[in-house]
Design an enzyme around this catalytic site. Sequence first.
Site, PDB file in Angstrom:
ATOM      1  N   LYS A 158       0.705  -1.048  -0.086  1.00 37.07           N
ATOM      2  CA  LYS A 158      -0.148   0.069  -0.177  1.00 37.07           C
ATOM      3  C   LYS A 158       0.607   1.053   0.134  1.00 37.07           C
ATOM      4  CE  LYS A 158      -4.043  -1.955   2.381  1.00 37.07           C
ATOM      5  NZ  LYS A 158      -5.136  -1.836   3.365  1.00 37.07           N
ATOM      6  N   GLY A 165      -7.577   2.816  -2.129  1.00 37.24           N
ATOM      7  CA  GLY A 165      -7.198   1.801  -3.264  1.00 37.24           C
ATOM      8  C   GLY A 165      -6.273   2.075  -4.290  1.00 37.24           C
ATOM      9  N   GLU A 200       1.053  -4.886   4.578  1.00 39.68           N
ATOM     10  CA  GLU A 200       0.186  -5.468   5.397  1.00 39.68           C
ATOM     11  C   GLU A 200      -0.322  -6.849   4.980  1.00 39.68           C
ATOM     12  OE1 GLU A 200      -2.754  -1.746   6.839  1.00 39.68           O
ATOM     13  OE2 GLU A 200      -3.674  -3.300   5.350  1.00 39.68           O
ATOM     14  N   LYS A 201      -0.480  -7.795   5.897  1.00 44.30           N
ATOM     15  CA  LYS A 201      -1.164  -9.203   5.624  1.00 44.30           C
ATOM     16  C   LYS A 201      -2.349  -8.897   4.782  1.00 44.30           C
ATOM     17  CE  LYS A 201      -1.556 -13.687   6.331  1.00 44.30           C
ATOM     18  NZ  LYS A 201      -0.599 -14.628   5.752  1.00 44.30           N
ATOM     19  N   LYS A 237     -17.427   2.581  -4.189  1.00 46.18           N
ATOM     20  CA  LYS A 237     -18.606   2.252  -3.398  1.00 46.18           C
ATOM     21  C   LYS A 237     -19.868   2.139  -4.444  1.00 46.18           C
ATOM     22  CE  LYS A 237     -16.417   3.335   0.702  1.00 46.18           C
ATOM     23  NZ  LYS A 237     -16.086   4.525   1.771  1.00 46.18           N
ATOM     24  N   GLU A 288      -7.935   2.749   7.853  1.00 40.46           N
ATOM     25  CA  GLU A 288      -7.295   4.131   7.837  1.00 40.46           C
ATOM     26  C   GLU A 288      -8.331   5.152   8.106  1.00 40.46           C
ATOM     27  OE1 GLU A 288      -8.093   5.239   3.001  1.00 40.46           O
ATOM     28  OE2 GLU A 288      -6.910   3.383   3.313  1.00 40.46           O
ATOM     29  N   ASN A 290     -10.617   8.821   7.525  1.00 46.33           N
ATOM     30  CA  ASN A 290     -10.866   9.637   6.372  1.00 46.33           C
ATOM     31  C   ASN A 290     -11.332  10.999   7.077  1.00 46.33           C
ATOM     32  OD1 ASN A 290     -10.265   7.879   4.327  1.00 46.33           O
ATOM     33  ND2 ASN A 290     -12.653   7.044   4.655  1.00 46.33           N
ATOM     34  N   ARG A 292     -12.875  13.867   6.291  1.00 39.73           N
ATOM     35  CA  ARG A 292     -13.863  14.563   5.454  1.00 39.73           C
ATOM     36  C   ARG A 292     -15.274  14.222   6.195  1.00 39.73           C
ATOM     37  NH1 ARG A 292     -12.011  10.546   2.420  1.00 39.73           N
ATOM     38  NH2 ARG A 292     -13.657   9.088   1.565  1.00 39.73           N
ATOM     39  N   ARG A 338     -25.714   4.542  -5.104  1.00 41.32           N
ATOM     40  CA  ARG A 338     -25.282   5.864  -5.850  1.00 41.32           C
ATOM     41  C   ARG A 338     -25.573   5.459  -7.271  1.00 41.32           C
ATOM     42  NH1 ARG A 338     -18.879   6.862  -3.316  1.00 41.32           N
ATOM     43  NH2 ARG A 338     -19.562   6.371  -1.257  1.00 41.32           N
TER      44      ARG A 338
END
Length: 448
Positions: A158, A165, A200-201, A237, A288, A290, A292, A338
């Site tokens: 990452k 992503g 990361e795993k 998403k 993580e 975000n 916002r 969406r």
Amino acid sequence: MIKKILIANRGEIALRIIRALRELGIASVVVYSEADRETLPVMLADEAICIGAAPAKESYLRMDRILSAAIASGADAIHPGFGFLSENSRFSSLCSKCGLIFIGPSAEVIAKLGDKAAARECMKQAGVPIIPGSDGAVMDVREGLAKAEAIGYPVMIKASAGGGGKGMRIAYGPEDFAANYESAAAEAEKAFGNGELYLEKYLSSARHIEVQILGDTFGQVIHLGERDCSVQRRHQKLIEEAPAFGISEEMREAMGSCAVRAAKAAGYTGAGTVEFLLAPDGQYYFMEMNTRIQVEHGITELVTGVDLIQEQIRIADGRPLSKRQEEIRIAGHAFECRINAEDVKNGFRPVPGVIEELHLPGGNGVRIDTALYPGCRISPYYDSMLAKIMTWGETREAARMRMLGALDELVIEGVPTTAEALGALMTTEEFIRGGVDTGYVDRSENSL
Ligand code: MV4
């Protein structure tokens, strides 16, 4: 006291913020690009200021012009919405330097949480479970290979500056590590001007669960339950729901207080989201944070009754949160679809155009956030999201049926949309059962 706010965004979120400001008795100023002259936010805000040409780099990303517009209009604060400058620590800092309130956390907090490798370290210190991985960034392929061996394959590579992503690769063994490492580094360098990576795993068959939090400037932090955002395609998403299906009250409380601990550890103020991966064994891990308001904030509003945009403004105005944790109740169930202007059959390719026919569904338990109107132009310059349809029901099944009805009623002509595909995704046995993992869309794609 905040009397006037400049909205540094466009489309449905700009309209969402205008409506919140109207309810609070705060004047609104929107900035807009030449492509957005004839849009609802420009028509409905108290003031509108053109800041440049259609490409975002010449308008919505121009900090100098946005700050000038805020100063010229006498705004006290800037609401960045999501995307564009919303997670830009330099912009937050420049706002402060210009005597403007940035509606979001401080520049220092945005910078700390924006560095995903640093955020992991911060959370580890705070006792928030993180996915086993490299402690901090890795320097080169050699070091990466050694660390990957220790973590055990498959590993996820990452970008420290990433999130959502971008610059992410999976290596299944030492033989494909170097190539993935190099391409992740190149992608991160190109996208963020920073090729730093961490490991990361890789957890397969996990669910993407995120917790909404609010923190005020008095050190109070509360959570507003979780959203399940596992229905994604290429990290976009498609469908979200609140609360997450199959999460017990104890689990919700554990993840919620973990998110609060994470926010407190970071010194967080404002509205924020803590993303977790929920593994099939019931273990959850911090991914993580975000910094916002998120696209999908509306479903949390539907199940809690809290207006998250109004809370953001309250916090920015130096007032305490309007509710204590004990006053937050999750009632019923909500979905969001969406609706994007995309050609599903062509790999979800965005398609610009003009809205020739429009009927938006409505009725009890249906909320639509959109800036669409009949005849409006869908520009190729920005995100292809046209509308968010949200439905609420006393049960998951009631909210799901309401969504299927709303999707059926929706009429958008002039551009292809994702509406039908979303309906199909919500009608499978697997989805009806609930609790699908992040592989669901890929498994279903050939039947869309
Ligand atoms: C992961 C993961 C599995 N293991 N990290 C996606 C966006 C960013 N927030 C992090 N993401 C993920 N990180 C580890 N160690 C799974 C995801 C992930 C995902 C991966 C592949 C396909 C769809 C996905 C949807 C959500 C999250």
